[in-house]
Design a protein around this motif. Structure first.
Motif, PDB file in Angstrom:
ATOM      1  N   ILE A   5     206.664  68.632 139.448  1.00 50.73           N
ATOM      2  CA  ILE A   5     206.525  67.179 139.603  1.00 50.73           C
ATOM      3  C   ILE A   5     205.109  66.739 139.248  1.00 50.73           C
ATOM      4  O   ILE A   5     204.909  65.746 138.531  1.00 50.73           O
ATOM      5  CB  ILE A   5     206.898  66.757 141.038  1.00 50.73           C
ATOM      6  CG1 ILE A   5     208.382  67.035 141.301  1.00 50.73           C
ATOM      7  CG2 ILE A   5     206.584  65.280 141.260  1.00 50.73           C
ATOM      8  CD1 ILE A   5     208.789  66.888 142.745  1.00 50.73           C
ATOM      9  N   ASP A   6     204.135  67.470 139.741  1.00 49.55           N
ATOM     10  CA  ASP A   6     202.738  67.140 139.419  1.00 49.55           C
ATOM     11  C   ASP A   6     202.486  67.220 137.915  1.00 49.55           C
ATOM     12  O   ASP A   6     201.758  66.398 137.344  1.00 49.55           O
ATOM     13  CB  ASP A   6     201.788  68.088 140.149  1.00 49.55           C
ATOM     14  CG  ASP A   6     201.741  67.831 141.646  1.00 49.55           C
ATOM     15  OD1 ASP A   6     202.201  66.758 142.083  1.00 49.55           O
ATOM     16  OD2 ASP A   6     201.259  68.717 142.379  1.00 49.55           O
ATOM     17  N   GLU A   7     203.083  68.230 137.277  1.00 47.84           N
ATOM     18  CA  GLU A   7     202.892  68.393 135.839  1.00 47.84           C
ATOM     19  C   GLU A   7     203.404  67.188 135.064  1.00 47.84           C
ATOM     20  O   GLU A   7     202.812  66.776 134.071  1.00 47.84           O
ATOM     21  CB  GLU A   7     203.608  69.669 135.386  1.00 47.84           C
ATOM     22  CG  GLU A   7     203.395  70.035 133.938  1.00 47.84           C
ATOM     23  CD  GLU A   7     202.028  70.620 133.646  1.00 47.84           C
ATOM     24  OE1 GLU A   7     201.757  70.901 132.472  1.00 47.84           O
ATOM     25  OE2 GLU A   7     201.233  70.806 134.589  1.00 47.84           O
ATOM     26  N   MET A   8     204.510  66.622 135.520  1.00 48.97           N
ATOM     27  CA  MET A   8     205.072  65.454 134.841  1.00 48.97           C
ATOM     28  C   MET A   8     204.094  64.285 134.797  1.00 48.97           C
ATOM     29  O   MET A   8     204.079  63.498 133.859  1.00 48.97           O
ATOM     30  CB  MET A   8     206.363  65.007 135.534  1.00 48.97           C
ATOM     31  CG  MET A   8     207.527  65.935 135.327  1.00 48.97           C
ATOM     32  SD  MET A   8     208.034  66.027 133.596  1.00 48.97           S
ATOM     33  CE  MET A   8     209.517  66.992 133.776  1.00 48.97           C
ATOM     34  N   TRP A   9     203.259  64.199 135.829  1.00 46.37           N
ATOM     35  CA  TRP A   9     202.325  63.077 135.917  1.00 46.37           C
ATOM     36  C   TRP A   9     201.056  63.303 135.113  1.00 46.37           C
ATOM     37  O   TRP A   9     200.134  62.501 135.167  1.00 46.37           O
ATOM     38  CB  TRP A   9     202.003  62.770 137.380  1.00 46.37           C
ATOM     39  CG  TRP A   9     203.111  61.985 137.995  1.00 46.37           C
ATOM     40  CD1 TRP A   9     204.027  62.420 138.899  1.00 46.37           C
ATOM     41  CD2 TRP A   9     203.456  60.633 137.703  1.00 46.37           C
ATOM     42  NE1 TRP A   9     204.923  61.421 139.201  1.00 46.37           N
ATOM     43  CE2 TRP A   9     204.584  60.309 138.484  1.00 46.37           C
ATOM     44  CE3 TRP A   9     202.923  59.646 136.870  1.00 46.37           C
ATOM     45  CZ2 TRP A   9     205.190  59.053 138.447  1.00 46.37           C
ATOM     46  CZ3 TRP A   9     203.515  58.399 136.828  1.00 46.37           C
ATOM     47  CH2 TRP A   9     204.636  58.113 137.613  1.00 46.37           C
ATOM     48  N   LYS A  10     201.014  64.365 134.342  1.00 47.01           N
ATOM     49  CA  LYS A  10     199.865  64.597 133.467  1.00 47.01           C
ATOM     50  C   LYS A  10     200.095  64.044 132.065  1.00 47.01           C
ATOM     51  O   LYS A  10     199.235  64.165 131.195  1.00 47.01           O
ATOM     52  CB  LYS A  10     199.565  66.100 133.393  1.00 47.01           C
ATOM     53  CG  LYS A  10     199.114  66.685 134.721  1.00 47.01           C
ATOM     54  CD  LYS A  10     198.907  68.185 134.625  1.00 47.01           C
ATOM     55  CE  LYS A  10     198.489  68.768 135.971  1.00 47.01           C
ATOM     56  NZ  LYS A  10     198.321  70.236 135.916  1.00 47.01           N
TER      57      LYS A  10
END
Length: 428
Positions: free
Chosen positions: A291-296
């Motif tokens: 999920i965090d990766e998607m926000w990059k």
């Protein structure tokens, strides 16, 4: 005996030949592209036949498939030449075409026998009876309408053997399965023949219309001009349910998006599928990282579309952004000299000596470092590189590989809503 789960295909967008190669290198099992006719993305970098042939050869050499979107709604005369076009695609080894118009389906089936046909989401298939109808016409896969919820998906799976392709990530159209005429009215560009001007993404004034009185603009009295713009879909943390319900292909939207987007999102969904099929515990352990990766990567805010509820105002782009990506794509690795621990990189955005950056690559590999010993294409030390596509060299503390991507960590505005809903600005 434990249930044997089928591995779903990760299907990525490829607007150009470069993006096709990136998607496959980052784990896509298949890509969908557009040709120079019969598609719905006239502004995407659509493939010539020569590029198509090269892309198919690249994919097949790596065990991946290529599908071509030919999903326009044809008016009289638009179908001319389609038979020869389909035959040429078939003869170069294309894996399937994605079609919505019955006329093009009939032409493809009759004039290019042997070329697999998938039904586009534009055909709005929302029940198993329609799947069976298309199966009788020889189609092997249906792209599920985006308005279908998870319970309906599960029921369709139980009642048909037709392959199910379902969207899991990307832009959502405000109209039913993309069948829209707003663009036709607002800009005289036919959305169903490849010319969508995304009129739903524009900002509009909002008026009060008291009976028998002059209309009055209420601009400034609401957080944002009246908008029909939907947030993007993201199902990364619900991949287990998609797999358990027998979805055959997990589709990522975005043929017009960047290589940063394609590599990041493909990497995430591939990692999610691999992790869950290894064990549910493995998936839970990496879910938050996914999920965090998607926000990059640059995108709109994210939601789950129609899968769990009818979208509300929370799935629309009203008011200030609630979350903003804080990373910027700055380049990719071209070569690495392990004896000198030096990487040659191709610049995509401004790079400064000392910048904090993150390298990432296929297989969900990541590490952070700072730019050190930055040199230009002549090997001269520089403090700032601002020439797009220039080849630079930097020192690194660990090995990287050609094709790895580089992001800079940028400060930005985040958490723009407090828990009580009041607007607030917080700098990262």
């Amino acid at each position: 005996m434990s249930k044997i789960l089928k591995r779903p295909e990760v299907l990525s967008p490829a607007g150009t030949l470069e993006k096709l190669k990136v998607a496959i290198d980052y784990g896509a099992d298949a890509v969908f592209v557009g040709g120079q006719a019969y598609g719905l993305r006239s502004r995407a970098g659509n493939f010539s036949m020569e590029q198509m042939r090269e892309g198919i050869e690249y994919a097949h050499a790596r065990g991946a498939k290529v599908y071509v979107a030919a999903n326009m709604v044809t008016h009289e005369g638009n179908e001319e030449g389609a038979g020869a076009w389909f035959r040429e695609l078939r003869d170069m080894g294309l894996d399937a075409v994605i079609v919505s118009d019955p006329a093009l389906i009939v032409i493809c089936a009759s004039e290019a026998p042997g070329l697999e046909i998938h039904l586009s989401t534009q055909a709005s298939s929302t029940n198993y009876e329609s799947f069976e109808f298309w199966k009788e016409l020889g189609l092997t896969r249906v792209v599920l309408a985006r308005e279908v919820n998870m319970a309906e998906l599960a029921e369709i799976r139980k009642r048909t053997s037709v392959e199910i392709e379902a969207f899991v990530h990307g832009a959502m159209c405000i109209s039913y399965s993309g069948r829209c005429v707003l663009s036709n009215h607002m800009s005289k560009r036919d959305a169903n023949r490849g010319g969508c001007s995304q009129s739903c993404r524009w900002k509009y004034d909002l008026y009060d219309l008291p009976f028998g009185q002059e209309r009055r603009s209420i601009k400034g009295q609401i957080p944002e001009e009246f908008s029909m713009s939907a947030v993007d879909m993201c199902m990364i943390d619900h991949i287990p349910e998609m797999i358990e319900n027998g979805v055959d292909s997990l589709k990522i939207e975005g043929r017009m998006k960047s290589v940063h987007y394609v590599s990041t999102v493909t990497n995430c969904y591939k990692a999610a599928v691999d992790a869950y099929l290894e064990s549910p515990e493995k998936f839970e352990a990496i879910k938050e990282d996914l999920i965090d990766e998607m926000w990059k990567v640059a995108q709109r805010e994210l939601a789950t579309g129609f899968y769990y509820q009818a979208p509300s105002e929370n799935e629309q782009l009203f008011g200030a952004r609630r979350k903003i990506p804080q990373y910027k794509f700055i380049g990719e690795v071209v070569a690495f000299d392990e004896s000198k621990m030096t990487a040659t990189i191709r610049q995509r955005n401004v790079i400064n000596e000392g910048d904090e950056v993150e390298f990432y690559g296929p297989g969900f590999r990541h590490f952070k470092t700072r730019i050190q010993d930055l040199k230009d294409s002549d090997g001269l030390p520089i403090e700032r590189a601002n020439k797009p596509m220039e080849l630079l060299t930097i020192k690194l503390p660990q090995v990287v590989y050609p094709g790895d991507m580089i992001r800079s960590c940028q400060s930005g505005l985040i958490n723009l809503y407090k828990e009580d809903g009041a607007s607030v600005t917080v700098r990262a």
